[in-house]
Scaffold this motif. Structure first.
Motif, PDB file in Angstrom:
ATOM      1  N   GLY A 199       1.683  32.050  35.764  1.00  0.00           N
ATOM      2  CA  GLY A 199       2.566  31.660  36.860  1.00  0.00           C
ATOM      3  C   GLY A 199       3.518  32.784  37.258  1.00  0.00           C
ATOM      4  N   ALA A 200       3.892  33.626  36.275  1.00  0.00           N
ATOM      5  CA  ALA A 200       4.791  34.750  36.578  1.00  0.00           C
ATOM      6  C   ALA A 200       4.099  35.752  37.501  1.00  0.00           C
ATOM      7  CB  ALA A 200       5.231  35.431  35.274  1.00  0.00           C
ATOM      8  N   GLY A 242       3.631  34.189  41.014  1.00  0.00           N
ATOM      9  CA  GLY A 242       4.858  34.165  41.813  1.00  0.00           C
ATOM     10  C   GLY A 242       5.007  35.446  42.610  1.00  0.00           C
ATOM     11  N   GLU A 292       9.050  28.616  38.398  1.00  0.00           N
ATOM     12  CA  GLU A 292       9.808  28.703  39.655  1.00  0.00           C
ATOM     13  C   GLU A 292      10.105  30.166  39.967  1.00  0.00           C
ATOM     14  OE1 GLU A 292      13.362  26.261  39.817  1.00  0.00           O
ATOM     15  OE2 GLU A 292      12.920  25.999  41.954  1.00  0.00           O
ATOM     16  N   ASP A 293       9.782  30.573  41.178  1.00  0.00           N
ATOM     17  CA  ASP A 293      10.064  31.928  41.672  1.00  0.00           C
ATOM     18  C   ASP A 293       9.567  33.042  40.743  1.00  0.00           C
ATOM     19  OD1 ASP A 293      11.226  30.722  43.843  1.00  0.00           O
ATOM     20  OD2 ASP A 293      13.215  30.688  42.923  1.00  0.00           O
ATOM     21  N   GLY A 294       8.468  32.793  40.043  1.00  0.00           N
ATOM     22  CA  GLY A 294       7.843  33.816  39.193  1.00  0.00           C
ATOM     23  C   GLY A 294       8.628  34.189  37.953  1.00  0.00           C
ATOM     24  N   ARG A 295       9.801  33.570  37.719  1.00  0.00           N
ATOM     25  CA  ARG A 295      10.637  34.012  36.600  1.00  0.00           C
ATOM     26  C   ARG A 295      11.128  32.899  35.694  1.00  0.00           C
ATOM     27  NH1 ARG A 295      14.346  38.950  36.606  1.00  0.00           N
ATOM     28  NH2 ARG A 295      13.939  38.387  34.447  1.00  0.00           N
ATOM     29  N   ASP A 334       4.103  35.921  46.744  1.00  0.00           N
ATOM     30  CA  ASP A 334       5.214  36.421  47.563  1.00  0.00           C
ATOM     31  C   ASP A 334       4.767  37.532  48.494  1.00  0.00           C
ATOM     32  OD1 ASP A 334       7.585  35.226  47.451  1.00  0.00           O
ATOM     33  OD2 ASP A 334       8.586  36.707  46.164  1.00  0.00           O
ATOM     34  N   MET A 344      10.030  28.789  45.092  1.00  0.00           N
ATOM     35  CA  MET A 344       8.623  28.396  45.094  1.00  0.00           C
ATOM     36  C   MET A 344       8.177  27.971  43.689  1.00  0.00           C
ATOM     37  SD  MET A 344       5.245  30.601  46.179  1.00  0.00           S
ATOM     38  CE  MET A 344       5.628  31.878  45.021  1.00  0.00           C
ATOM     39  N   LYS A 345       7.540  26.799  43.616  1.00  0.00           N
ATOM     40  CA  LYS A 345       7.071  26.290  42.316  1.00  0.00           C
ATOM     41  C   LYS A 345       5.549  26.432  42.238  1.00  0.00           C
ATOM     42  CE  LYS A 345      10.775  22.900  41.787  1.00  0.00           C
ATOM     43  NZ  LYS A 345      11.383  22.985  43.135  1.00  0.00           N
ATOM     44  N   VAL A 346       5.103  27.166  41.208  1.00  0.00           N
ATOM     45  CA  VAL A 346       3.666  27.392  41.026  1.00  0.00           C
ATOM     46  C   VAL A 346       3.184  26.609  39.813  1.00  0.00           C
ATOM     47  CG1 VAL A 346       1.892  29.123  40.546  1.00  0.00           C
ATOM     48  CG2 VAL A 346       3.818  29.707  42.037  1.00  0.00           C
TER      49      VAL A 346
END
Ligand code: KG4
Ligand code: ZN
Length: 328
Positions: free
Chosen positions: A300-301, A304, A19-22, A308, A1-3
């Motif tokens: 964004g982290a 994510g 991407e993906d919170g990380r 989720d 997932m891109k935020v």
């Protein structure tokens, strides 16, 4: 997932794609430091007007440097507070508008929770719970116990100035440029122990801090005109670092924390980083300096992990200026 994440709580206009919170795919920060320098501090009205000018180019650059377009974005996040109301409104409403226009999920994120989650942007194993978080920024100084994702209990904090605020005010007393923090740290590199001695407020029996007495003592020492700027900067930095590292390490031991997570602009301070690593009984995590000071990657982290869990923010959620760790 891109935020796509947007941050504009104070004087930096920032956007990032995570991407993906990380994994940060991009992180763009437009600083207003030069604009506010002549006033010696952030002027809220000037800041919000500059955010208006910066916001669209900064978001565009964040997408372009990630090699993406809005078609590739899965969700949008914006900082909802705490911060300056006029500044927050620009980034937060830009984030909402993009999400609304593109029919994407939208989430508002707490700025200080963002600072803590900058520790998830670092490669390697994830931080372990329970963790003790030392949040040291320009506006906040808090010791927060984090039992799990999104769960916070504030155990102490400053009773007057924030640590960054104290650095900035003493920087000004010493005639150093704005913002004082990095300039005091730089001046201190040329200084060392001397006959100037500044007090440490230990606030025994609490996990609170106080920096106003230290600031007043620094003012008197400057007025005496007996000491060099590097030696005063060195002693001031040692006094702040001593109390922050001393109380954090003791509390981490008492709580049986598995990690200490350090967050906020003052976490960029090299002496604080060294002393926390040296004194804490458990592994200390500190983000790289570019993710300690204000940025959108940290927003964004958090987004994510919260997205989720299925979290979304209502369109009518407003910005806020002060923090409440019980309701992040
Ligand atoms: O987290 P941040 O970028 O913005 C807020 O949320 O407030 O923190 C800014 C603060 C300023 O007070 C700045 O002087 C301080 O962090 N700071 C530092 C250093 N770099 C930034 N303080 C001490 N040493 C540094 N290297
Ligand atoms: Zn901040």
């Amino acid at each position: 997932m891109k935020v796509l994440a947007i941050e504009s709580s104070c004087d930096e206009t920032a956007a990032a794609v995570i991407e993906d919170g990380r994994t940060p795919l991009s992180s763009v920060v437009a600083s207003q430091v030069d604009l506010h320098a002549k006033y010696g501090g952030v002027v809220p009205e000037v800041a919000s007007r500059q955010h208006l000018r910066n916001i669209v180019p900064v978001v565009r650059e964040a997408l372009e440097s990630a090699g993406l377009t809005l078609d590739d974005v899965d969700a949008v996040a914006g900082t909802k507070g705490p911060g300056l109301a006029g500044s927050l409104l620009v980034g937060y409403n830009a984030a909402k508008a993009i999400a609304f226009g593109r029919e994407l999920p939208f989430i508002g994120i707490n700025h200080l929770e963002g600072h803590i989650y900058a520790n998830w942007l670092v490669e390697g194993p994830e931080p372990e719970f329970p963790a003790l978080c030392l949040v040291v920024s320009g506006g906040h100084t808090d010791l927060v116990f984090m039992r799990s994702h999104g769960q916070y209990e504030r155990l102490g904090g400053t009773r007057d100035d924030a640590a960054g605020e104290a650095f900035d005010k003493v920087g000004r007393l010493l005639g150093l440029p704005f913002p004082g923090g990095p300039h005091v740290a730089k001046a201190a590199l040329e200084g060392g122990p001397s006959d100037v001695s500044l007090p440490r407020a230990w606030m025994h029996g609490t996990y609170d801090f106080s920096f106003s007495g230290l600031k007043t003592a620094a003012l008197h020492a400057v007025r005496e005109e007996k000491h060099t700027v590097p030696n005063l900067a060195w002693e001031f930095q040692e006094a702040v670092v001593d109390v922050l590292a001393g109380k954090t390490s003791r509390l981490a031991r008492e709580l049986g924390a598995r990690n200490v997570l350090v967050a906020g602009g003052v976490a960029a301070n090299q002496r604080l980083r060294e002393e926390l690593h040296r004194r804490c009984p458990v592994p200390v995590r500190i983000p790289p300096p570019k993710f300690c000071t204000d940025n959108a990657a940290m927003i964004g982290a958090v987004a994510g992990f919260r997205l989720d869990l299925g979290e979304r923010s209502p369109w009518d959620q407003d910005v806020f200026t002060t923090n409440n760790w019980a309701r992040v």
